[in-house]
Design a protein around this motif. Structure first.
Motif, short mmCIF file in Angstrom:
data_model
loop_
_atom_site.label_atom_id
_atom_site.label_comp_id
_atom_site.label_asym_id
_atom_site.label_seq_id
_atom_site.Cartn_x
_atom_site.Cartn_y
_atom_site.Cartn_z
N ARG A 205 0.84 -1.21 0.00
CA ARG A 205 0.00 0.00 0.00
C ARG A 205 0.87 1.25 0.00
O ARG A 205 0.66 2.18 0.77
CB ARG A 205 -0.97 -0.03 1.19
CG ARG A 205 -2.06 -1.09 1.03
CD ARG A 205 -2.98 -1.15 2.22
NE ARG A 205 -2.33 -1.78 3.38
CZ ARG A 205 -2.20 -3.09 3.54
NH1 ARG A 205 -2.68 -3.92 2.64
NH2 ARG A 205 -1.60 -3.58 4.61
N GLN A 206 1.92 1.20 -0.85
CA GLN A 206 2.84 2.32 -1.08
C GLN A 206 3.76 2.60 0.12
O GLN A 206 4.52 3.57 0.09
CB GLN A 206 2.09 3.60 -1.47
CG GLN A 206 1.24 3.46 -2.71
CD GLN A 206 2.07 3.01 -3.92
OE1 GLN A 206 3.13 3.56 -4.19
NE2 GLN A 206 1.58 2.00 -4.63
N GLN A 207 3.74 1.75 1.13
CA GLN A 207 4.62 1.92 2.28
C GLN A 207 5.78 0.92 2.20
O GLN A 207 5.55 -0.28 1.99
CB GLN A 207 3.86 1.71 3.59
CG GLN A 207 2.75 2.72 3.83
CD GLN A 207 3.28 4.14 3.89
OE1 GLN A 207 4.24 4.44 4.61
NE2 GLN A 207 2.64 5.04 3.14
N PRO A 208 7.03 1.39 2.35
CA PRO A 208 8.17 0.48 2.23
C PRO A 208 8.21 -0.53 3.38
O PRO A 208 7.93 -0.19 4.53
CB PRO A 208 9.38 1.43 2.27
CG PRO A 208 8.89 2.66 2.97
CD PRO A 208 7.44 2.79 2.61
N ILE A 209 8.57 -1.76 3.04
CA ILE A 209 8.73 -2.83 4.02
C ILE A 209 10.21 -3.19 4.08
O ILE A 209 10.82 -3.49 3.05
CB ILE A 209 7.90 -4.07 3.63
CG1 ILE A 209 6.43 -3.70 3.43
CG2 ILE A 209 8.06 -5.16 4.69
CD1 ILE A 209 5.76 -3.12 4.66
N SER A 210 10.78 -3.14 5.27
CA SER A 210 12.21 -3.42 5.43
C SER A 210 12.44 -4.92 5.60
O SER A 210 11.99 -5.52 6.58
CB SER A 210 12.77 -2.66 6.64
OG SER A 210 14.14 -2.94 6.81
N LEU A 211 13.12 -5.52 4.63
CA LEU A 211 13.48 -6.93 4.70
C LEU A 211 14.99 -7.07 4.75
O LEU A 211 15.71 -6.28 4.14
CB LEU A 211 12.96 -7.70 3.48
CG LEU A 211 11.45 -7.72 3.22
CD1 LEU A 211 11.15 -8.58 1.98
CD2 LEU A 211 10.68 -8.24 4.42
N THR A 212 15.47 -8.07 5.46
CA THR A 212 16.90 -8.38 5.39
C THR A 212 17.19 -8.99 4.02
O THR A 212 16.28 -9.37 3.28
CB THR A 212 17.31 -9.37 6.49
OG1 THR A 212 16.68 -10.64 6.24
CG2 THR A 212 16.90 -8.87 7.88
N ASN A 213 18.47 -9.10 3.69
CA ASN A 213 18.84 -9.70 2.40
C ASN A 213 18.31 -11.11 2.26
O ASN A 213 17.82 -11.51 1.20
CB ASN A 213 20.36 -9.68 2.24
CG ASN A 213 20.90 -8.29 1.98
OD1 ASN A 213 20.21 -7.45 1.43
ND2 ASN A 213 22.13 -8.05 2.38
N ARG A 214 18.41 -11.90 3.34
CA ARG A 214 17.93 -13.27 3.27
C ARG A 214 16.41 -13.32 3.12
O ARG A 214 15.87 -14.14 2.38
CB ARG A 214 18.34 -14.04 4.52
CG ARG A 214 19.82 -14.41 4.57
CD ARG A 214 20.22 -15.30 3.42
NE ARG A 214 21.54 -15.87 3.65
CZ ARG A 214 22.31 -16.36 2.72
NH1 ARG A 214 21.90 -16.38 1.46
NH2 ARG A 214 23.49 -16.86 3.01
N GLU A 215 15.71 -12.46 3.84
CA GLU A 215 14.26 -12.42 3.71
C GLU A 215 13.84 -12.05 2.30
O GLU A 215 12.90 -12.62 1.74
CB GLU A 215 13.67 -11.43 4.72
CG GLU A 215 13.79 -11.89 6.17
CD GLU A 215 13.59 -10.77 7.18
OE1 GLU A 215 13.62 -11.07 8.38
OE2 GLU A 215 13.43 -9.61 6.77
N PHE A 216 14.55 -11.08 1.71
CA PHE A 216 14.22 -10.68 0.34
C PHE A 216 14.52 -11.80 -0.64
O PHE A 216 13.73 -12.07 -1.56
CB PHE A 216 14.98 -9.41 -0.04
CG PHE A 216 14.44 -8.76 -1.29
CD1 PHE A 216 13.39 -7.87 -1.23
CD2 PHE A 216 14.97 -9.07 -2.53
CE1 PHE A 216 12.87 -7.28 -2.38
CE2 PHE A 216 14.46 -8.50 -3.69
CZ PHE A 216 13.41 -7.60 -3.61
N ASP A 217 15.66 -12.47 -0.47
CA ASP A 217 15.99 -13.60 -1.35
C ASP A 217 14.94 -14.70 -1.24
O ASP A 217 14.57 -15.32 -2.24
CB ASP A 217 17.37 -14.16 -1.00
CG ASP A 217 18.50 -13.27 -1.50
OD1 ASP A 217 18.24 -12.42 -2.37
OD2 ASP A 217 19.64 -13.44 -1.02
N LEU A 218 14.48 -14.95 -0.01
CA LEU A 218 13.45 -15.98 0.19
C LEU A 218 12.15 -15.57 -0.50
O LEU A 218 11.51 -16.40 -1.17
CB LEU A 218 13.22 -16.19 1.68
CG LEU A 218 12.21 -17.26 2.08
CD1 LEU A 218 12.62 -18.63 1.55
CD2 LEU A 218 12.05 -17.30 3.60
N LEU A 219 11.78 -14.30 -0.38
CA LEU A 219 10.57 -13.81 -1.04
C LEU A 219 10.69 -13.96 -2.56
O LEU A 219 9.77 -14.44 -3.23
CB LEU A 219 10.32 -12.35 -0.67
CG LEU A 219 9.16 -11.65 -1.41
CD1 LEU A 219 7.84 -12.35 -1.16
CD2 LEU A 219 9.09 -10.18 -1.00
#
Length: 229
Positions: A149-163
């Motif tokens: 909803r246009q709000q940034p979500i902070s993910l770690t590198n591993r979380e982003f890779d998993l996503l």
């Protein structure tokens, strides 16, 4: 040059690990306590932080939590701990650590773990280099960013890779062993690492997550938003 922060109150650990990493062609900053580590993280371009859980000043665990509470600060963190209990390992992962090693450890193994967290997951390279919209969530593979909803979500590198891995393999079930090998690129390791990262990803994405538990088999990103748990 890639720079690694080694924060540990044991001078032998700092010196041995520094020599191994420098032999691998990495630049190293050392800190003897949490205060020095925090100053280094604030003043230098650190690519990976290796933090002792029990060091004086802010502990490695507290420092990791502080870093993760700062939106957008996604430097990979490896925790060093003398505590081998599962609850302690999970506490480190839930604080946002990308990895951990239990003392005593092999400096060579630590060097390999540093290389692992630095290396981009193959699934990331295969991800579409465009903006992907799923429900209220927008994911940019190129910018490694997530908006809900246009709000940034902070993910770690591993979380982003998993996503990214889930998004590029929707509807396919993967065991924890398979995820550990394909996202973390580890042939062996603590399977609770995957469990905790899935839990954190679900929590951060909220209603937009579609990570379904397939009991007895593993996890998958469901194509249907109402088919998750």
């Amino acid at each position: 040059m890639t720079r690694v922060l080694i924060a540990d109150d044991d001078i032998v650990v700092r010196d041995v690990v520094r020599r191994y990493l420098e032999r691998d062609g990495l630049a190293v900053t050392v800190a003897k306590d949490g205060h020095e580590a925090l100053r280094a993280l604030g003043s230098e371009q650190i690519d990976v932080a290796v933090l002792d859980v029990m060091m004086p000043g802010p502990s490695g665990l507290a420092l990791c939590q502080t870093l993760r509470e700062r939106g957008g600060y996604t430097v990979p963190v490896i925790l060093l701990t003398a505590l081998g209990e599962e609850d302690d390992r999970i506490a480190g992962l839930e604080a946002g650590a990308d990895d951990y090693l239990t003392k005593p450890f092999s400096p060579r193994e630590l060097a390999l773990r540093v290389r692992s967290v630095l290396r981009r997951s193959p699934s990331s390279a295969d991800a579409p280099q465009v903006v992907v919209s799923i429900g209220e969530m927008t994911v940019s593979a190129a910018a490694r960013s997530v908006l809900i909803r246009q709000q940034p979500i902070s993910l770690t590198n591993r979380e982003f890779d998993l996503l990214l891995f889930f998004l590029t393999h929707t509807g396919t079930v993967f065991s924890r062993e398979e995820l550990l090998k394909r996202v973390w690129q580890w042939d062996f390791g603590d399977l609770s690492t995957v469990t905790v990262h899935v839990k954190r990803l679900r929590s951060k994405l909220g209603d937009e997550h579609r990570v379904q538990t397939v009991w007895g088999r593993g996890y998958m990103w469901s194509r249907a938003p109402d088919a998750v748990d």
